[in-house]
Scaffold this active site. Sequence first.
Site, mmCIF file in Angstrom:
data_model
loop_
_atom_site.group_PDB
_atom_site.id
_atom_site.type_symbol
_atom_site.label_atom_id
_atom_site.label_comp_id
_atom_site.label_asym_id
_atom_site.label_seq_id
_atom_site.Cartn_x
_atom_site.Cartn_y
_atom_site.Cartn_z
ATOM 1 N N PRO A 1 14.891 -1.494 -54.337
ATOM 2 C CG PRO A 1 14.672 -2.279 -56.447
ATOM 3 C CD PRO A 1 13.989 -0.965 -55.384
ATOM 4 C CB CYS A 2 18.995 -3.949 -50.992
ATOM 5 S SG CYS A 2 17.573 -3.509 -49.929
ATOM 6 N N PRO A 3 20.161 -3.863 -54.135
ATOM 7 C CG PRO A 3 20.020 -5.573 -55.444
ATOM 8 C CD PRO A 3 19.319 -4.663 -54.668
#
Length: 433
Positions: A92-94
Site C-alpha cells: 500500500p502507498c498511502p
Amino acid sequence: MTAASDDSSFEVVELCAGAGGQALGFKRAGFAHRLAVELDANAYETLRTNIKGTIEINEEKRPIVQRGDVADPKVFAPEEHREVALLAGGVPCPPFTIAGKQLGANDERDLFAWAVEQVDKVRPRALMLENVRGLSLPRFSGYRQYVLDRLAEFKYVAEWRLLNACDFGVPQLRPRFVLVAMQEDDAKFFKWPEPVPDDERMTVSQAISDLMGVNGWEELEDWKKAADKIGPTIVGGSKKHGGADLGPTRAKRAWAELGVDAMGVANAAPARDDKLLPEPGPKLTNEMVARIQGWLPGYDWEFTGKKTSRYRQIGNAFPPPVAEAVGKAIMRALKHEGKAVSRESPDHDPVYKVLRTQGGFVSAQNLAREARLLNEVAELEQRITQLRLDFEVEERALSDGSLAYRLGEFKAFVGQEDHERHERFNKNRSKIS
C-alpha cells in the site's frame, strides 16, 4: 516490447498484487506465477479472471490467486514458498504518498517493512517492491536505511531507483520508487533497465486517438494536437474518497491542457458532433485510462466489476511495461547474463547509520561529526525529528548541557503479534484499498 515465454523454473510470489499490472509485466518478462495475494475483492476478481491454475502445497491443490490480508499466516505462509525466484509486491502507498499524511510506520496500511522481513523466511533469489515517489523523500531516509540494513543482514544487495513510466513507453509521467534486492551471486549481474529512446516515448494522443475517434468524432484532429504530450499521473484514489476522477486540482488543470475533462470517467467515446470547446474536452473511458496506464495493444487483460471499481483498479496499478522492463532486468541477472559488476547497497541516512552502529547514546557533537553533517545543529535536529516519526529515539542531557541520542525500536509492523497495526487494520478494513 516483445513478451518472453514464461519458465516454470522462474516463479514469482506476488504480495498485494492489485489488479495485475505487475502480474502481466512479470509474465511478459518470463516469470510464472506461483501465488498472487490481494485484499480488495474487486481486484481479486480481476486477478482470478486473468490468472488461472492451481499450485500444489503439502499435497494440497490451491488456487494461484488468493484473497485476504497478506500478513495473515492463514492467507500467506512464507515457508511454503522457499527459494522462489522472485518475491514481489506493490504494498500500500498511502503511508508514503505526498498528498497524504505520510504516517509511514504509524499507518496500519504500511506493509513495506513486513514484506522485507519475509525475505529471510522465503529466501527468494530476488525481491522487487514498488511504491510512490514520496518514499524517496528525506522524510523517509531512516526508513529506507532500515530496509537496506535489514536486507544486508539477510545477505542481499539492495538498491532503490526512481523510475518514470514515460521512460518505458507509457504515456504518463507516473514516477514509482522501486526497490530491487538480490542474493550476492546474482546481484553482480543486475542492471537497471534503460529508458526507451526519446522517439519511442508515447503521448496521450498516440495511445488513445483510435479509441477517442471510434464514433467518428469530427474534432478528433484538433484534439490530437492538444493531447500530443505525455500525461500527468493517473490517480486511482481509494475507498475513502468519492467517485472516479483523474486526480487532484493540479492534475485536473494539466489534463485540461491536453483537452481532457478530468472530473470523471465517461461511459463512451465522444459522439460525432460533440464539441471540443469551450469545455476542457471529453472525459476518458476506462479503456482509455487503461491504455494510458500501460495496457497498450498486446497487453491483454480483462477488468471486472462496475465502472468506478474498474477505474480504481486501473488507476492504482503498476504500469505493465515498467513491471516488464524491471522483470526482464531481474531475469537477466538470475540467468547471469552480461558482465558481472561488484555492487553495494548505498547509504540513505548517515545519522541512522551512526546511531545503529554505535548502539548506545551518542553525543550530538560526535553524531554530527561521524555523519558528516554540514550544518551540524540545524541538520541534526531536522534528521532526529524525522527519525522520531518512524523510530523510538531516546534523548539524554549531558553534563555540559548538550544532548546525546540513542536509537530505539522501529515502530513499523514487521510481524509482531501484539502490534497495534492489527486493531487499526481490523477497524478500518472496509476502507483499506
